[in-house]
Write an enzyme that holds these catalytic residues in place. Sequence first.
Site, PDB file in Angstrom:
ATOM      1  NE  ARG C  61      30.077  36.872  22.056  1.00 44.28           N
ATOM      2  CZ  ARG C  61      30.056  37.561  20.768  1.00 44.28           C
ATOM      3  NH1 ARG C  61      31.246  38.490  20.642  1.00 44.28           N
ATOM      4  NH2 ARG C  61      29.072  37.775  20.097  1.00 44.28           N
ATOM      5  CB  THR C  62      34.880  35.942  27.686  1.00 48.50           C
ATOM      6  OG1 THR C  62      34.307  37.384  27.274  1.00 48.50           O
ATOM      7  CG2 THR C  62      36.248  36.606  28.141  1.00 48.50           C
ATOM      8  CE  LYS C  89      27.063  23.911  48.965  1.00 47.67           C
ATOM      9  NZ  LYS C  89      27.644  22.849  49.344  1.00 47.67           N
ATOM     10  NE  ARG C 111      34.167  39.066  32.024  1.00 52.31           N
ATOM     11  CZ  ARG C 111      33.472  39.031  30.852  1.00 52.31           C
ATOM     12  NH1 ARG C 111      31.909  39.236  30.927  1.00 52.31           N
ATOM     13  NH2 ARG C 111      34.014  39.205  29.855  1.00 52.31           N
ATOM     14  CG  HIS C 139      37.508  42.747  29.071  1.00 52.23           C
ATOM     15  ND1 HIS C 139      37.970  41.535  28.902  1.00 52.23           N
ATOM     16  CD2 HIS C 139      36.196  42.443  28.221  1.00 52.23           C
ATOM     17  CE1 HIS C 139      37.650  40.774  28.391  1.00 52.23           C
ATOM     18  NE2 HIS C 139      36.336  40.932  27.797  1.00 52.23           N
TER      19      HIS C 139
END
Lengths: 310, 310, 310
Positions: C61-62, C89, C111, C139
């Site tokens: 969504r973001t 890895k 994020r 945020h």
Amino acid sequence: MNALSSKPKHLLDFQDWSAERLNALLDNADTMMQVLDRPVKKVPALQGLTVCTVFFENSTRTRVSFELAARRMSADVVSFAAGASSVTKGESIRDTIEVLTAYKVDAFVVRHQAAGAAHLVARYSGKPVINAGDGRRAHPTQALLDAYTIRREFGTLEGKTVAIIGDVRHSRVARSNAELLPKLGAKVILCGPATLLPRELAAEGVTLTTDPREAVRNADAVMALRLQQERMDAGYVGSLQDYARVYQVGEDLLAFAPNEAVVLHPGPMNRDVEISSEVADGPRSRILAQVENGQAVRMSTLYHLLVGRA
Amino acid sequence: MNALSSKPKHLLDFQDWSAERLNALLDNADTMMQVLDRPVKKVPALQGLTVCTVFFENSTRTRVSFELAARRMSADVVSFAAGASSVTKGESIRDTIEVLTAYKVDAFVVRHQAAGAAHLVARYSGKPVINAGDGRRAHPTQALLDAYTIRREFGTLEGKTVAIIGDVRHSRVARSNAELLPKLGAKVILCGPATLLPRELAAEGVTLTTDPREAVRNADAVMALRLQQERMDAGYVGSLQDYARVYQVGEDLLAFAPNEAVVLHPGPMNRDVEISSEVADGPRSRILAQVENGQAVRMSTLYHLLVGRA
Amino acid sequence: MNALSSKPKHLLDFQDWSAERLNALLDNADTMMQVLDRPVKKVPALQGLTVCTVFFENSTRTRVSFELAARRMSADVVSFAAGASSVTKGESIRDTIEVLTAYKVDAFVVRHQAAGAAHLVARYSGKPVINAGDGRRAHPTQALLDAYTIRREFGTLEGKTVAIIGDVRHSRVARSNAELLPKLGAKVILCGPATLLPRELAAEGVTLTTDPREAVRNADAVMALRLQQERMDAGYVGSLQDYARVYQVGEDLLAFAPNEAVVLHPGPMNRDVEISSEVADGPRSRILAQVENGQAVRMSTLYHLLVGRA
């Protein structure tokens, strides 16, 4: 014969590529670097063409590098991640490629866990194919970016010596460099523990040694190869610590190399295993330059195959 | 009444679509095929518009086909893979669609495992919705590309007979073709083992038979449907071998069909189960033409819904 | 000192952002809203620039919201999903970011599940970084879109009161709003069960209460925060039902709020847990307006950092 007149259709390995052709591709990468140095890093060279990346094996890093290379020349990019596709429903690679070809994409960039997969794609698609790694066999754009990085450093590859140290056995990067660099006049020294150094790789311009000090003695570039934990589990090396003590590209080893030697790594790094952090982040390191150069080399490769003159 | 005056807003199934409208859409696909035959396969028709693909069920192949269709008309495409989204945090389909609508995308392409899901999206979004497959119910652009492929082959669908052989019960492709083809003047024969052939699908222009030889006898096109291993496990068929012996679209069965009959398959194929490799790769096969045509049909559908005149 | 002269390079949190700068960014979002109201929602503002989204934590969504914001200004977008990358890895965040920076992308949207990750990216990349959520810490574009939504509703934030109700402890949205809104002249009331209401968040312009009726009494906006099932399992609340009875933003609670108070939610909603469906879909709800506004605010943020004047 004019070597430039037989333009290869694909970049699967370097078999069909003459030194002249390869040098032309690297020359063109210089032009691409100029594009990447501009504030607006975009040219219309591939406008209206579509590049399809087909990754049967995951590699976000390589995929993104190709995707950016294509987009910076205004191509559309469509990504076919085989893991999320009908391939998992048992569809053959041939059927997958024939379907993608019927979508009328203009070129393929293929990564696959099996040697020879890119050749299969070339056979089934009829479109230009760039091998982005097939098993342990080849990863030609990685070798091209290594060559380009060394050429930018020293002005030429002619007469240069490149030491490649690590898990040579499992490395497509080592194989592609061993194929490419001698064509461009450089000497390759492959080095690693005997268990990871297949004798059959010795060839014209390619020598083997298990002694890292000997490998770096006259090297202009020292490339460390990633050593995966799995190799220890499979008994190829005693432990990562044992391996690192002898083969790690660190200051101790580089003391035996010429002062002007630079250090390369194809990434992603296992810091303090095959390479020390000190060296990775130090003045000899050209590791981030490789990444930058990789984009220019991939732009040049796409351009060469898609619109370049014969 | 002028049928063309009531332009449908969505393509969910063919209920609101008149034959005239459908033929106009297929005519327009001819124009799109011309675009796809150019060296630069791109037109500005949808410049500045954004198409959102919402795949609650994975289908890279169908998603890529729509994505390319949209991009070749210069639309932006944003992909919402529901598996990787807040849908997994329990968000309802309604909330998901309302959020995507608030992003001001211009059209939705929706795949969902549940019948009726595309109708829900149409209700909640207010934007044009294309159903890219909802459960076993419908997959209208697949039926359109099948119709278009037959029309290109024979010049018309009027009076043609299409035999659809296989797991009819679980096939949205069979249902959408059974809805579409009779509207365009063609006859549909649905064929499969009794367990996989729901009686309620018989309708005007749609007949059922368990005998594949009877099904193909007058067929202009023979379509094989994918048979999934799961059907055997669930007891619908004895074994894939048993099934293939009777229902496989192979040379043995096609000996009973007219010489000019062509073969279709919606893909991905289970080679040598529902279709023999010999036929799939043989001269009757139009399977790759279907894929090509699918892109033109999807371009035409997007164009029709997004900018086409009423 | 002219506040506008010290343009922040990143949007990590609001520490370097003056009220004047923030208001300029919100003013510019009005211009972006006008773009989004046009039939063709696209401007050439970021043509030729590349925005790289790096999501170590999944949030379709973001990510899509930022991707659309960038594309509507004609930027290229490249998505680096860390889950599918060399990060798995064992590559460090620093190496990942240095590689992406060497690809010469022009900005990062990050994020990450860990607080401070966006600051790390900013340190390693040298390119503008937008924090799209780092752990519980911040945020900021969510807080900006909340502020923008309230400003559009009431014409100003000056003197407004915003009640934020729910799991304040685990909420980066609450923290970012508590940092932003007082800068813009609004009062914040944080409300939730004592276990979910960290005392240390009390500050100039930020008060705390465990009583939701007190929280909403003078509120111009009431924001419900998502309550995750896990909080019950971890003993923060007795049960979702117990929680909802007291803290759900429903008609019962809103009876204590002013008539003109609007309702916000950062999404995705747990309907009938932290918010009632009646309220979510009712006349006070600005939840979909938040989503729309979010795109304009993100366009404005990208523009501000990438091409805006100092």
